[in-house]
Design an enzyme around this catalytic site. Structure first.
Site, PDB file in Angstrom:
ATOM      1  N   LYS A  53       0.841  -1.209   0.000  1.00 43.24           N
ATOM      2  CA  LYS A  53       0.000   0.000   0.000  1.00 43.24           C
ATOM      3  C   LYS A  53       0.875   1.258   0.000  1.00 43.24           C
ATOM      4  O   LYS A  53       0.635   2.197  -0.753  1.00 43.24           O
ATOM      5  CB  LYS A  53      -0.954  -0.018   1.212  1.00 43.24           C
ATOM      6  CG  LYS A  53      -2.075  -1.045   1.062  1.00 43.24           C
ATOM      7  CD  LYS A  53      -2.915  -1.226   2.325  1.00 43.24           C
ATOM      8  CE  LYS A  53      -3.926  -2.354   2.104  1.00 43.24           C
ATOM      9  NZ  LYS A  53      -4.814  -2.598   3.243  1.00 43.24           N
ATOM     10  N   GLN A  97      -4.789  -1.410   9.458  1.00 41.11           N
ATOM     11  CA  GLN A  97      -4.739  -2.741   8.844  1.00 41.11           C
ATOM     12  C   GLN A  97      -5.344  -3.785   9.780  1.00 41.11           C
ATOM     13  O   GLN A  97      -4.993  -3.866  10.955  1.00 41.11           O
ATOM     14  CB  GLN A  97      -3.278  -3.103   8.501  1.00 41.11           C
ATOM     15  CG  GLN A  97      -3.121  -4.378   7.707  1.00 41.11           C
ATOM     16  CD  GLN A  97      -3.719  -4.316   6.303  1.00 41.11           C
ATOM     17  OE1 GLN A  97      -3.794  -3.259   5.687  1.00 41.11           O
ATOM     18  NE2 GLN A  97      -4.154  -5.451   5.799  1.00 41.11           N
ATOM     19  N   ASP A 120     -11.110   3.113   3.912  1.00 41.03           N
ATOM     20  CA  ASP A 120     -11.441   1.684   3.868  1.00 41.03           C
ATOM     21  C   ASP A 120     -12.953   1.456   3.786  1.00 41.03           C
ATOM     22  O   ASP A 120     -13.402   0.330   3.567  1.00 41.03           O
ATOM     23  CB  ASP A 120     -10.915   0.985   5.137  1.00 41.03           C
ATOM     24  CG  ASP A 120      -9.688   0.132   4.855  1.00 41.03           C
ATOM     25  OD1 ASP A 120      -9.578  -0.375   3.726  1.00 41.03           O
ATOM     26  OD2 ASP A 120      -8.861  -0.027   5.764  1.00 41.03           O
TER      27      ASP A 120
HETATM   28  N1  GUN Z   1      -7.250  -6.727   6.037  1.00 40.55           N
HETATM   29  C1  GUN Z   1      -7.651  -7.474   4.997  1.00 40.55           C
HETATM   30  N2  GUN Z   1      -8.209  -6.703   4.033  1.00 40.55           N
HETATM   31  C2  GUN Z   1      -8.165  -5.436   4.502  1.00 40.55           C
HETATM   32  C3  GUN Z   1      -8.591  -4.184   3.958  1.00 40.55           C
HETATM   33  O1  GUN Z   1      -9.148  -4.081   2.862  1.00 40.55           O
HETATM   34  N3  GUN Z   1      -8.353  -3.099   4.749  1.00 40.55           N
HETATM   35  C4  GUN Z   1      -7.767  -3.197   5.970  1.00 40.55           C
HETATM   36  N4  GUN Z   1      -7.612  -2.070   6.662  1.00 40.55           N
HETATM   37  N5  GUN Z   1      -7.375  -4.332   6.501  1.00 40.55           N
HETATM   38  C5  GUN Z   1      -7.569  -5.451   5.754  1.00 40.55           C
END
Ligand code: GUN
Length: 285
Positions: A53, A97, A120
């Site tokens: 990311k 995350q 998100d």
């Molecule tokens: N963990 C697995 N997929 C995601 C996501 O799309 N966003 C976040 N913040 N954590 C995750």
């Protein structure tokens, strides 16, 4: 012949568009979009996702601010960080995350993120807006799936869409999105009776359950669109999806590969959401 939907190629096209848009907005405002990325603990998969990311941000002209907190961080310390980032004018998106360690209350953390910076799309306010069909920041994997379908010219309105998995991150929001595009939507889960028969009704089958090669050819209607959200390691450590790719691709009309399918689109939509939050916060278009 099955059509392979290359998320990798679509993501590259979109990331170029986002990079150009970021540069244009910088010319106009003198400001750069900023994304705060919070990781708690040492989950190896999370470390890979977080690094991907941050790298994607820097390539797109988005500034990323990394916060790596220890496994034993308290709820109060994490909430304090979120509140600080909510008030930070250089931060337009905040991502925490998941999964978080068990001692933390995930729902309360996600609810503390300012809805305007919730790139998100996990805040209950944004989940609510999505469910009443209003424009909002939409969770990245569902938004990426919709983008793949639209950019591939696949008709959604009036189609039977079956979703395997009812998670808050993928299953439920993608159901809302497909409903908003006038699909007839069925959400299946671990208690669903005769899953192959239900899946066989699908014109569009979206699979997000985290079980390697779970969906076999007998789940799939000839010519169907099959979207595989899974990222798993099989017995010999190979990266595979939730769909048994070889036999299913012989029956499906369209299919996403793993790797190179939904995954690159998820990160791309995070960039797109950060740009959207930046525009909204700065009232620029
Ligand atoms: N963990 C697995 N997929 C995601 C996501 O799309 N966003 C976040 N913040 N954590 C995750």
């Amino acid at each position: 012949m099955t059509n392979i939907i290359s998320g990798k190629e679509l993501a590259a096209t979109m990331r170029q568009e986002i990079k150009e848009e970021t540069a244009r907005l910088y010319e106009k405002t003198g400001k750069q979009p900023g994304l705060a990325v919070i990781q708690v603990g040492e989950n190896p998969a999370s470390s890979v996702y977080v690094n991907n990311k941050k790298k994607a941000c820097s390539e797109a002209g988005i500034k990323s601010f990394g916060y790596h907190l220890p496994d034993d961080v308290t709820q109060e310390e994490l909430l304090d960080l979120v509140h600080t980032l909510n008030a930070d004018r250089n931060v337009h998106g905040i991502l925490c995350q998941l999964p978080l360690p068990d001692h933390l209350n995930e729902f309360e953390i996600l609810r503390a993120v300012s809805p305007q910076k919730d790139v998100d799309g996990f805040h209950p306010y944004n989940v609510g807006l999505l469910s009443v069909g209003k424009k909002t920041l939409v969770s990245c994997t569902p938004a990426g799936i919709l983008e793949m379908l639209v950019r591939s010219g696949i008709e959604i309105s009036g189609k039977e869409c079956v979703i395997v998995g009812r998670s808050n991150i993928v299953g439920k929001p993608v159901a809302q999105l497909m409903l908003s595009k006038n699909a007839t939507v069925t959400v299946t889960h671990s208690r669903t009776k005769d899953l192959p028969a239900v899946c066989s009704r699908a014109d569009i089958l979206i699979v997000a359950i985290g079980r390697p090669r779970f969906v076999t050819a007998d789940f799939v209607k000839p010519g169907a669109v099959v979207i595989d959200v899974g990222i798993n390691r099989d017995d010999v450590g190979k990266l595979v999806g939730d769909v048994d790719f070889e036999p299913v691709s012989e029956k499906a009309g369209w299919i996403t590969p793993v790797p190179g399918g939904v995954g690159p689109m998820t990160i791309t939509m995070l960039l797109a959401n950060t740009l959207e939050a930046f525009r909204d916060i700065n009232a620029v278009s």
